[in-house]
Design an enzyme around this catalytic site. Structure first.
Site, PDB file in Angstrom:
ATOM      1  N   ASN A 216      -3.656  -3.036 -36.114  1.00 12.84           N
ATOM      2  CA  ASN A 216      -3.356  -4.146 -35.827  1.00 12.84           C
ATOM      3  C   ASN A 216      -4.712  -5.034 -35.445  1.00 12.84           C
ATOM      4  O   ASN A 216      -5.665  -4.567 -35.682  1.00 12.84           O
ATOM      5  CB  ASN A 216      -2.683  -4.344 -34.468  1.00 12.84           C
ATOM      6  CG  ASN A 216      -3.280  -3.668 -33.099  1.00 12.84           C
ATOM      7  OD1 ASN A 216      -4.467  -3.897 -32.783  1.00 12.84           O
ATOM      8  ND2 ASN A 216      -2.922  -2.389 -32.869  1.00 12.84           N
ATOM      9  N   ASP A 284       2.502   1.417 -31.518  1.00 11.58           N
ATOM     10  CA  ASP A 284       3.671   1.975 -30.723  1.00 11.58           C
ATOM     11  C   ASP A 284       4.385   3.100 -31.717  1.00 11.58           C
ATOM     12  O   ASP A 284       4.947   3.906 -31.259  1.00 11.58           O
ATOM     13  CB  ASP A 284       4.861   0.570 -30.463  1.00 11.58           C
ATOM     14  CG  ASP A 284       4.361  -0.115 -29.453  1.00 11.58           C
ATOM     15  OD1 ASP A 284       3.726   0.196 -28.494  1.00 11.58           O
ATOM     16  OD2 ASP A 284       4.500  -1.563 -29.736  1.00 11.58           O
ATOM     17  N   LYS A 294      -2.484  10.957 -51.414  1.00 14.06           N
ATOM     18  CA  LYS A 294      -2.289   9.172 -51.466  1.00 14.06           C
ATOM     19  C   LYS A 294      -0.896   9.093 -52.215  1.00 14.06           C
ATOM     20  O   LYS A 294      -0.376   9.781 -53.193  1.00 14.06           O
ATOM     21  CB  LYS A 294      -3.422   8.852 -52.638  1.00 14.06           C
ATOM     22  CG  LYS A 294      -3.455   7.272 -52.665  1.00 14.06           C
ATOM     23  CD  LYS A 294      -4.469   6.852 -53.581  1.00 14.06           C
ATOM     24  CE  LYS A 294      -4.072   5.271 -53.614  1.00 14.06           C
ATOM     25  NZ  LYS A 294      -4.776   4.840 -54.979  1.00 14.06           N
ATOM     26  N   PRO A 312       3.136   8.076 -28.112  1.00 17.27           N
ATOM     27  CA  PRO A 312       2.865   8.370 -26.665  1.00 17.27           C
ATOM     28  C   PRO A 312       2.279   7.082 -25.907  1.00 17.27           C
ATOM     29  O   PRO A 312       1.473   6.396 -26.681  1.00 17.27           O
ATOM     30  CB  PRO A 312       1.912   9.381 -26.164  1.00 17.27           C
ATOM     31  CG  PRO A 312       1.029   9.402 -27.528  1.00 17.27           C
ATOM     32  CD  PRO A 312       1.919   9.101 -28.919  1.00 17.27           C
ATOM     33  N   ASP A 313       2.998   6.592 -25.119  1.00 12.80           N
ATOM     34  CA  ASP A 313       2.513   5.477 -24.194  1.00 12.80           C
ATOM     35  C   ASP A 313       1.549   5.867 -23.281  1.00 12.80           C
ATOM     36  O   ASP A 313       1.823   6.549 -22.157  1.00 12.80           O
ATOM     37  CB  ASP A 313       3.852   4.744 -23.495  1.00 12.80           C
ATOM     38  CG  ASP A 313       3.216   3.280 -22.908  1.00 12.80           C
ATOM     39  OD1 ASP A 313       2.308   3.405 -22.106  1.00 12.80           O
ATOM     40  OD2 ASP A 313       4.060   2.504 -23.192  1.00 12.80           O
ATOM     41  N   PHE A 332      -2.234  -4.182 -19.675  1.00 13.27           N
ATOM     42  CA  PHE A 332      -1.939  -5.571 -20.152  1.00 13.27           C
ATOM     43  C   PHE A 332      -0.924  -5.924 -20.707  1.00 13.27           C
ATOM     44  O   PHE A 332      -0.040  -4.728 -21.014  1.00 13.27           O
ATOM     45  CB  PHE A 332      -3.099  -5.754 -21.237  1.00 13.27           C
ATOM     46  CG  PHE A 332      -4.513  -6.128 -20.764  1.00 13.27           C
ATOM     47  CD1 PHE A 332      -4.860  -7.467 -20.972  1.00 13.27           C
ATOM     48  CD2 PHE A 332      -5.326  -5.281 -20.206  1.00 13.27           C
ATOM     49  CE1 PHE A 332      -6.143  -7.783 -20.479  1.00 13.27           C
ATOM     50  CE2 PHE A 332      -6.607  -5.662 -19.720  1.00 13.27           C
ATOM     51  CZ  PHE A 332      -6.985  -7.078 -19.821  1.00 13.27           C
ATOM     52  N   LYS A 346       7.596  -5.010 -17.636  1.00 13.31           N
ATOM     53  CA  LYS A 346       6.803  -4.057 -18.225  1.00 13.31           C
ATOM     54  C   LYS A 346       5.997  -3.220 -17.070  1.00 13.31           C
ATOM     55  O   LYS A 346       5.576  -1.992 -17.260  1.00 13.31           O
ATOM     56  CB  LYS A 346       5.677  -4.959 -19.116  1.00 13.31           C
ATOM     57  CG  LYS A 346       5.097  -3.985 -20.147  1.00 13.31           C
ATOM     58  CD  LYS A 346       4.303  -4.643 -21.304  1.00 13.31           C
ATOM     59  CE  LYS A 346       5.089  -5.084 -22.676  1.00 13.31           C
ATOM     60  NZ  LYS A 346       4.287  -5.925 -23.419  1.00 13.31           N
TER      61      LYS A 346
HETATM   62  N1  CTP Z   1       0.029   0.834 -24.044  1.00 11.68           N
HETATM   63  C1  CTP Z   1      -0.175   2.075 -23.973  1.00 11.68           C
HETATM   64  N2  CTP Z   1       0.224   2.946 -24.998  1.00 11.68           N
HETATM   65  C2  CTP Z   1       1.004   2.441 -25.954  1.00 11.68           C
HETATM   66  C3  CTP Z   1       1.459   1.138 -26.025  1.00 11.68           C
HETATM   67  C4  CTP Z   1       0.732   0.092 -25.086  1.00 11.68           C
HETATM   68  O1  CTP Z   1      -1.053   2.368 -23.476  1.00 11.68           O
HETATM   69  N3  CTP Z   1       1.562   3.072 -26.737  1.00 11.68           N
HETATM   70  C5  CTP Z   1      -0.567   0.001 -23.196  1.00 11.68           C
HETATM   71  C6  CTP Z   1      -1.400  -1.267 -23.640  1.00 11.68           C
HETATM   72  O2  CTP Z   1      -2.708  -0.559 -23.562  1.00 11.68           O
HETATM   73  C7  CTP Z   1      -1.279  -2.250 -22.664  1.00 11.68           C
HETATM   74  C8  CTP Z   1       0.247  -1.828 -22.285  1.00 11.68           C
HETATM   75  O3  CTP Z   1       0.554  -0.789 -22.397  1.00 11.68           O
HETATM   76  O4  CTP Z   1      -2.086  -1.979 -21.526  1.00 11.68           O
HETATM   77  C9  CTP Z   1       1.279  -3.005 -22.806  1.00 11.68           C
HETATM   78  O5  CTP Z   1       0.903  -3.000 -24.203  1.00 11.68           O
HETATM   79  P1  CTP Z   1       1.925  -4.082 -25.084  1.00 11.68           P
HETATM   80  O6  CTP Z   1       1.693  -3.938 -26.517  1.00 11.68           O
HETATM   81  O7  CTP Z   1       2.052  -5.237 -24.525  1.00 11.68           O
HETATM   82  O8  CTP Z   1       3.507  -3.298 -24.906  1.00 11.68           O
HETATM   83  P2  CTP Z   1       4.402  -2.485 -25.514  1.00 11.68           P
HETATM   84  O9  CTP Z   1       4.249  -1.175 -24.608  1.00 11.68           O
HETATM   85  O10 CTP Z   1       3.763  -2.291 -26.775  1.00 11.68           O
HETATM   86  O11 CTP Z   1       5.414  -3.204 -25.292  1.00 11.68           O
HETATM   87  P3  CTP Z   1       6.224  -4.391 -26.506  1.00 11.68           P
HETATM   88  O12 CTP Z   1       5.638  -4.033 -27.890  1.00 11.68           O
HETATM   89  O13 CTP Z   1       7.786  -3.875 -26.428  1.00 11.68           O
HETATM   90  O14 CTP Z   1       5.945  -5.528 -25.940  1.00 11.68           O
END
Ligand code: CTP
Length: 408
Positions: A216, A284, A294, A312-313, A332, A346
């Site tokens: 990204n 995500d 490749k 993982p989040d 964030f 969130k």
């Molecule tokens: N984040 C994280 N790990 C992930 C996705 C997000 O730690 N796999 C953290 C980001 O660093 C940020 C927060 O979660 O602090 C929110 O990220 P954002 O991209 O706004 O949210 P998403 O969880 O991706 O939700 P969505 O795409 O549905 O808005």
């Protein structure tokens, strides 16, 4: 004269003083004396041009240490390599900083000991420029100054006034006491001293095959600025960063990763932490099975279809830990619509303590840009900050953290 005591924030600090070649080098002995009065340790490097204006003996007598002059001095290199010299200080101070030295620094050139140390150091660098007014105002010098400031170099002065060359204007080196004051402000109150902080920054890269990946547009500017501000406030800071072109912030331990899973592992390895700030734009999803070779355009086969798996989040994982959960977890919320509403949800969903909601719709230029408009979502009412640079957002966040922890 009042002799300052050990209460100065400079007490016990180690200053590597690089004395460049300009008439202002005659002020170096006084500068050393002022620093020593405040119980700072001073070690000097004298450039070849600096020799024309002051002597190693004068600097050595006042600093009560040896003076380094030559990159290829065998004795110096065997006893104290130049890399070590650049690291064994809390700050590198260049006074006077000539146009030549600034140009070398901005260009990343290292033809002599002083320039090599400045390129090799991992410590903050402060310049006290001194030169003729025309040289100072020349577009080349101003361009170099902009580059150096972007690189995080601190600058004190120059002052306006009469110059040794007979001209008048900006270019006089700041007075020794002004330089001391700038150093004291730099080392000033460190409200987060003794705490450990963890920051994530940048994008993640999720491989498709050995040559392609999903990524990204995150630049890492905000996360890196937060790590730098936490370190300046005295926190022992680990920055877990995806691939970015940002320079490593001074005084921060940087752990580089590529994928979300590596980022999570690196974060968990960095625990325990008192403060965690997740500023990374973590992908995500990843491709469920990375191709070992490749992917080829097979005749008539059409485009490949990719199956995705959820990453993982990291923010949710850190927030939900039973053991070693950081005391204050901050995330964030990058949103393009209904910013506050989505950010509040969130925060709830991820279980973090604070969320900085930011509008990343393309018109704002936030993603990859230098500025950020954020609203702090916590237990209190949403707090919308004025549009700020990412550096200012970082400073304000650290200020809020210090207040929250009763350390402001
Ligand atoms: N984040 C994280 N790990 C992930 C996705 C997000 O730690 N796999 C953290 C980001 O660093 C940020 C927060 O979660 O602090 C929110 O990220 P954002 O991209 O706004 O949210 P998403 O969880 O991706 O939700 P969505 O795409 O549905 O808005």
């Amino acid at each position: 004269m009042t002799v300052p005591n050990g209460a100065s924030p400079l007490a016990g600090r180690r200053v590597l003083l690089i004395v460049g070649g300009g008439i202002a080098a005659v002020k170096a002995p006084d500068l050393i004396r002022r620093l020593r009065e405040r119980r700072a340790a001073v070690r000097c490097v004298l450039t070849a041009a600096g020799h024309e204006f002051t002597t190693p003996l004068a600097l050595s007598s006042l600093s009560e240490d040896r003076v380094f002059t030559d990159l290829f001095d065998l004795t110096d290199e065997s006893e104290m390599g130049h890399i070590q010299l650049s690291r064994q200080a809390d700050i590198v101070l260049v006074a006077p900083a000539t146009a030549n030295l600034m140009g070398r620094m901005a260009a990343g050139m290292a033809p002599d000991l002083a320039a090599t140390l400045l390129l090799a150091t991992d410590k903050p660098v402060m310049l006290a420029p001194a030169m003729n007014v025309r040289m100072w105002l020349h577009p080349a010098t101003q361009r170099n100054l902009t580059i150096l400031k972007q690189d995080g170099v601190l600058v004190v002065g120059p002052n306006d006034g009469a110059m040794a060359c007979g001209e008048f204007g900006p270019g006089r080196m700041a007075e020794p006491l002004e330089i001391v004051a700038a150093l004291e402000a730099h080392f000033g109150p460190r409200p987060l001293q003794g705490l450990r902080a963890l920051v994530t920054s940048g994008p993640t890269h999720e491989p498709i095959d050995p040559v392609r990946y999903i990524a990204n547009r995150s630049s890492g500017k905000q996360g890196h600025a937060i790590a730098a501000a936490l370190a300046r406030a005295g926190a022992e800071t680990v920055l877990v960063s995806g691939p970015t072109s940002q320079p490593d912030p001074a005084g921060v331990e940087v752990r580089r990763i590529e994928t979300a899973r590596q980022m999570l592992d690196a974060c968990e390895a960095a625990l325990p932490a008192d403060i965690a700030v997740c500023a990374a734009a973590v992908a995500d999803w990843r491709v469920a099975t990375e191709a070992g070779e490749k992917l080829k355009k097979e005749k008539g086969g059409g485009p490949p279809s990719l199956a995705f798996a959820e990453n993982p989040d990291i923010l949710a994982t850190l927030s939900g830990r039973r053991e070693a959960r950081p005391g204050l977890v901050i995330g964030f919320a990058a949103e393009t619509e209904k910013v506050i509403e989505h950010a509040v949800a969130k925060r709830e969903r991820k279980g973090c303590d604070w969320i900085l909601a930011n509008d990343v719709s393309p018109a704002t230029g936030t993603f990859g840009g230098d500025n950020n408009s954020v609203t702090l979502i916590s237990d209190a009412a949403p707090d919308t900050w004025p549009p700020l640079s990412k550096q200012q957002v970082a400073d304000r966040l650290v200020q809020r953290i210090a207040e929250h922890l009763g350390r402001a």
